[in-house]
Design a protein around this motif. Structure first.
Motif, mmCIF file in Angstrom:
data_model
loop_
_atom_site.group_PDB
_atom_site.id
_atom_site.type_symbol
_atom_site.label_atom_id
_atom_site.label_comp_id
_atom_site.label_asym_id
_atom_site.label_seq_id
_atom_site.Cartn_x
_atom_site.Cartn_y
_atom_site.Cartn_z
ATOM 1 N N MET A 1 0.813 -1.210 0.000
ATOM 2 C CA MET A 1 0.000 0.000 0.000
ATOM 3 C C MET A 1 0.857 1.276 0.000
ATOM 4 S SD MET A 1 -2.914 -1.421 -0.057
ATOM 5 C CE MET A 1 -3.975 -0.025 0.156
ATOM 6 N N TRP A 2 0.407 2.267 -0.761
ATOM 7 C CA TRP A 2 1.034 3.589 -0.757
ATOM 8 C C TRP A 2 0.250 4.479 0.214
ATOM 9 C CZ3 TRP A 2 5.009 5.728 -3.814
ATOM 10 C CH2 TRP A 2 5.618 4.813 -4.668
ATOM 11 N N PRO A 3 0.932 5.258 1.028
ATOM 12 C CA PRO A 3 0.194 6.147 1.938
ATOM 13 C C PRO A 3 -0.553 7.239 1.165
ATOM 14 C CG PRO A 3 2.576 6.258 2.353
ATOM 15 C CD PRO A 3 2.362 5.345 1.201
ATOM 16 N N ILE B 1 3.532 -6.664 -9.863
ATOM 17 C CA ILE B 1 2.696 -5.807 -9.018
ATOM 18 C C ILE B 1 3.508 -4.610 -8.510
ATOM 19 C CG2 ILE B 1 1.381 -5.695 -6.864
ATOM 20 C CD1 ILE B 1 0.595 -8.623 -7.337
ATOM 21 N N ARG B 2 2.888 -3.426 -8.594
ATOM 22 C CA ARG B 2 3.493 -2.179 -8.121
ATOM 23 C C ARG B 2 3.417 -2.136 -6.601
ATOM 24 N NH1 ARG B 2 1.109 3.155 -7.108
ATOM 25 N NH2 ARG B 2 2.683 4.754 -7.436
ATOM 26 N N ARG B 3 4.568 -1.855 -5.964
ATOM 27 C CA ARG B 3 4.630 -1.759 -4.511
ATOM 28 C C ARG B 3 5.332 -0.472 -4.112
ATOM 29 N NH1 ARG B 3 4.989 -7.260 -5.617
ATOM 30 N NH2 ARG B 3 3.622 -8.551 -4.358
ATOM 31 N N CYS B 4 5.249 -0.173 -2.819
ATOM 32 C CA CYS B 4 5.850 1.029 -2.254
ATOM 33 C C CYS B 4 7.039 0.643 -1.374
ATOM 34 C CB CYS B 4 4.809 1.774 -1.412
ATOM 35 S SG CYS B 4 5.466 3.225 -0.566
ATOM 36 N N ALA B 5 8.203 1.188 -1.698
ATOM 37 C CA ALA B 5 9.374 1.006 -0.836
ATOM 38 C C ALA B 5 9.498 2.258 0.039
ATOM 39 C CB ALA B 5 10.635 0.818 -1.660
#
Length: 143
Positions: free
Chosen positions: A42-44, A82-86
């Motif tokens: 999840m991205w904030p 899948i796009r993720r948030c680092a």
């Protein structure tokens, strides 16, 4: 007054702040910038507020024990596409007063006024209390 918000996250499998530091150092060495990061799905939504001075507070063994300043968010595409948030972090782990936190999934926002205070300089190198004792003291409001 600067408006910012923090994140709080369980450090699954971590035994202590020191073991979190060792794990992050080993993983960061694999990256060109040598910065620790935590990858999440999840991205904030409140990204701007987090980047305005927020930290990630680490829950270890049932209590918040440390924090790290959040430097930025990077996009990571996994091998599954899948796009993720680092969440890219400052390498310095700052020990905090131990604060009980019930288990939860993912990360949560943490208001500055609800965030535990940093340990005073000099106390950050003290041996932490055993987890059971820290939990008992926090439960009765002493820690």
């Amino acid at each position: 007054m600067t408006k910012f918000v923090n994140l709080v996250k369980l450090s699954v499998g971590t035994e202590s702040v020191d073991s979190l530091a060792i794990w992050q150092t080993m993983r960061a060495a694999e990256r060109p910038d040598s910065l620790p990061r935590h990858v999440t799905r999840m991205w904030p939504k409140r990204k701007a507020e987090v980047l305005n001075g927020g930290s990630i507070y680490w829950v270890i063994k049932g209590s918040i024990q440390a924090r790290q300043k959040i430097l930025r968010f990077d996009e990571v595409i996994g091998s599954d596409g899948i796009r993720r948030c680092a969440i890219v972090l400052d390498p310095e782990l700052i020990r905090t007063q131990s604060t009980l936190k019930r288990p939860f999934q993912g990360w949560r926002y943490l208001k500055p006024e609800d965030s535990p205070m940093d340990l005073p300089k000099g106390r950050d190198q003290e041996e932490p209390l055993p987890a059971e004792l820290a939990s008992a003291l926090a439960e009765i409001g002493i820690l």
